[in-house]
Scaffold this motif. Structure first.
Motif, PDB file in Angstrom:
ATOM      1  N   UNK A   1     -12.260  -8.129  -3.756  1.00 50.94           N
ATOM      2  CA  UNK A   1     -11.349  -8.033  -2.610  1.00 50.94           C
ATOM      3  C   UNK A   1     -12.088  -8.263  -1.312  1.00 50.94           C
ATOM      4  N   UNK A   2     -13.073  -8.720  -1.236  1.00 54.64           N
ATOM      5  CA  UNK A   2     -13.667  -9.094   0.151  1.00 54.64           C
ATOM      6  C   UNK A   2     -13.138 -10.335   0.918  1.00 54.64           C
ATOM      7  N   UNK A   3     -12.971 -10.455   2.174  1.00 60.80           N
ATOM      8  CA  UNK A   3     -12.730 -11.613   2.650  1.00 60.80           C
ATOM      9  C   UNK A   3     -14.247 -12.317   3.137  1.00 60.80           C
ATOM     10  N   UNK A   4     -14.699 -13.272   2.360  1.00 64.76           N
ATOM     11  CA  UNK A   4     -16.039 -13.825   2.713  1.00 64.76           C
ATOM     12  C   UNK A   4     -16.362 -14.361   4.165  1.00 64.76           C
TER      13      UNK A   4
ATOM     14  N   UNK B   1       0.928  -1.311   0.022  1.00 62.22           N
ATOM     15  CA  UNK B   1       0.119  -0.042  -0.077  1.00 62.22           C
ATOM     16  C   UNK B   1       0.811   1.317  -0.007  1.00 62.22           C
ATOM     17  N   UNK B   2       0.147   2.426  -0.449  1.00 65.51           N
ATOM     18  CA  UNK B   2       1.210   3.571  -0.405  1.00 65.51           C
ATOM     19  C   UNK B   2       1.448   3.935   1.327  1.00 65.51           C
ATOM     20  N   UNK B   3       2.481   4.733   1.434  1.00 61.98           N
ATOM     21  CA  UNK B   3       3.072   4.913   2.851  1.00 61.98           C
ATOM     22  C   UNK B   3       2.044   5.725   3.547  1.00 61.98           C
TER      23      UNK B   3
ATOM     24  N   UNK C   1      -5.742  -6.465   0.942  1.00 56.78           N
ATOM     25  CA  UNK C   1      -5.361  -6.628   2.303  1.00 56.78           C
ATOM     26  C   UNK C   1      -6.165  -5.452   3.043  1.00 56.78           C
ATOM     27  N   UNK C   2      -6.379  -4.614   2.219  1.00 56.61           N
ATOM     28  CA  UNK C   2      -7.031  -3.202   2.821  1.00 56.61           C
ATOM     29  C   UNK C   2      -8.376  -3.526   3.052  1.00 56.61           C
TER      30      UNK C   2
END
Length: 411
Positions: free
Chosen positions: A403-406, A70-72, A297-298
């Protein structure tokens, strides 16, 4: 000024969906404001000099380690002033944050599930802080913004010129309501019952009245779009119905408006067809590929953060209250309202698992298609979008569940 005394907030959050303040001159003003960051002050739940984040570092390479993908600084844009409906974002702002009182931003370590993810988070409020510009416009003006809170109907309006893709919902259904005086409408339990006597419905725009008329709940003579966000009209004429939020107005009118000081009755507009996803987190389409590894991840972190906030809201609420005080914009927000909001989000099912999949934060394809089917004609009629844009709109382009964690769900 109370939360109800902000007319433009009411318009933007209820999404009358006109292309307000999207002209280039307005964008230039916002760019100048954003570029001229002023002095910063430290803050953490109201403290004057908070310590650096004491959260342990996430295990390298783990699901909570964002440092390599990810960006800083992960920049997130909200659509209004800090409040508990935005708790998932503010809950991630760890101790040791700084507040820019000029630019009206908060930046600190992004702490998720008790660990430091290795990046910072910056949360930017909307509304008067950005000259009331729509979030999609801000996301295209400043591409540092990774996630923005974009109502589904606002995404439809912006789809032709400033498209966004929602990656997870935070509130499952809209907290918007119509409220009425229970004494003036004795026995009324629903909007339909409260308006059966011809009562006027006061809103700040034409989407809600159009929805009610399409269902035969009210007639043209009952439409009044002059609501300017203050309680004076309701207090002086308790026969009307007025728009509001289930997460705020019932508490405010009973506890913080001395001229009223008693309960109100209300019904959620989601009960009668206001089916939009309110403020789901969205990205620009190009970000799906550019920041795909980050979003993997986000997005689960955002899913879990909303549930963590509702379970243990103290940190998020204290950050919100500290920012309201430090931003000093005239916006007032009490701990009582914030606590009430959390309770209402849970009690009324404003935050719940996606009924279709059982996953929290997921989008139901059938619901998205229905939203487009139901709201596009209203938006075309109001002039918010053209018929040509409506004809080419693809509901599937407005969201993704990839992108979901189901496995993440409310217990």
């Amino acid at each position: 000024m109370t939360r109800t005394a902000t007319p433009t907030r009411t318009r933007l959050r209820s999404t009358t969906l006109r292309r307000l303040l999207a002209a280039g001159a307005t964008l230039s003003v916002a760019l100048t404001v954003a570029a001229c960051a002023g002095p910063t002050t430290s803050g953490s739940g109201g403290g004057d000099a908070p310590p650096a984040s004491a959260a342990p570092a996430a295990e390298a390479g783990s699901a909570l380690d964002l440092s390599d993908v990810c960006p800083a600084t992960v920049v997130m844009q909200q659509d209004w002033q800090p409040e508990a409906e935005h708790g998932a974002m503010y809950n991630l702002v760890g101790d040791g944050y700084t507040v820019d009182t000029d630019a009206k931003t908060v930046t600190g370590p992004l702490v998720a599930q008790g660990v430091d993810t290795g990046v910072d988070i910056e949360v930017r409020p909307g509304g008067p802080n950005v000259n009331f510009q729509p979030v999609p416009a801000l996301m295209y003006l400043d591409e540092d913004i990774l996630l923005g809170a974009v109502n589904t109907d606002a995404a439809i309006v912006a789809a032709a010129d400033q498209p966004t893709v929602a990656v997870t919902s935070q509130l499952t259904k809209s907290p918007q309501i119509l409220m009425w005086d229970p004494e003036s409408h004795a026995g009324a339990k629903t909007i339909e019952e409260a308006t059966a006597d011809g009562a006027v419905v006061v809103t700040s725009g034409d989407v809600i009245p159009a929805l009610l008329q399409s269902q035969g709940i009210i007639g043209p003579s009952q439409v009044d779009t002059s609501y300017e966000g203050t309680p004076q009209r309701f207090v002086s004429d308790p026969t009307i119905l007025q728009q509001g939020f289930a997460t705020a107005e019932p508490y405010i009118y009973e506890n913080e408006i001395s001229a009223w000081g008693k309960p109100v009755s209300f019904q959620l507009l989601s009960d009668i067809g206001y089916s939009i996803y309110p403020e789901p987190l969205a990205v620009r389409p190009d970000a799906l590929e550019e920041y795909g590894d980050c979003l993997k991840k986000l997005v689960p972190i955002m899913q879990q953060s909303q549930l963590d906030f509702l379970e243990s809201p103290d940190h998020g609420i204290q950050v919100i209250l500290d920012l309201v005080e430090k931003y000093d914009t005239g916006w007032t927000y009490s701990e009582g309202v914030a606590t009430f909001s959390v309770e209402q989000q849970k009690e009324l099912g404003i935050v719940e698992n996606d009924p279709a999949s059982g996953t929290f934060g997921a989008f139901d394809p059938a619901r998205m298609e229905s939203i487009v089917t139901d709201f596009v004609p209203i938006l075309v009629e109001s002039g918010s979008i053209s018929q040509a844009d409506a004809d080419t709109l693809d509901p599937a382009a407005l969201y993704t569940n990839e992108f979901l964690d189901t496995s993440i769900a409310m217990k």
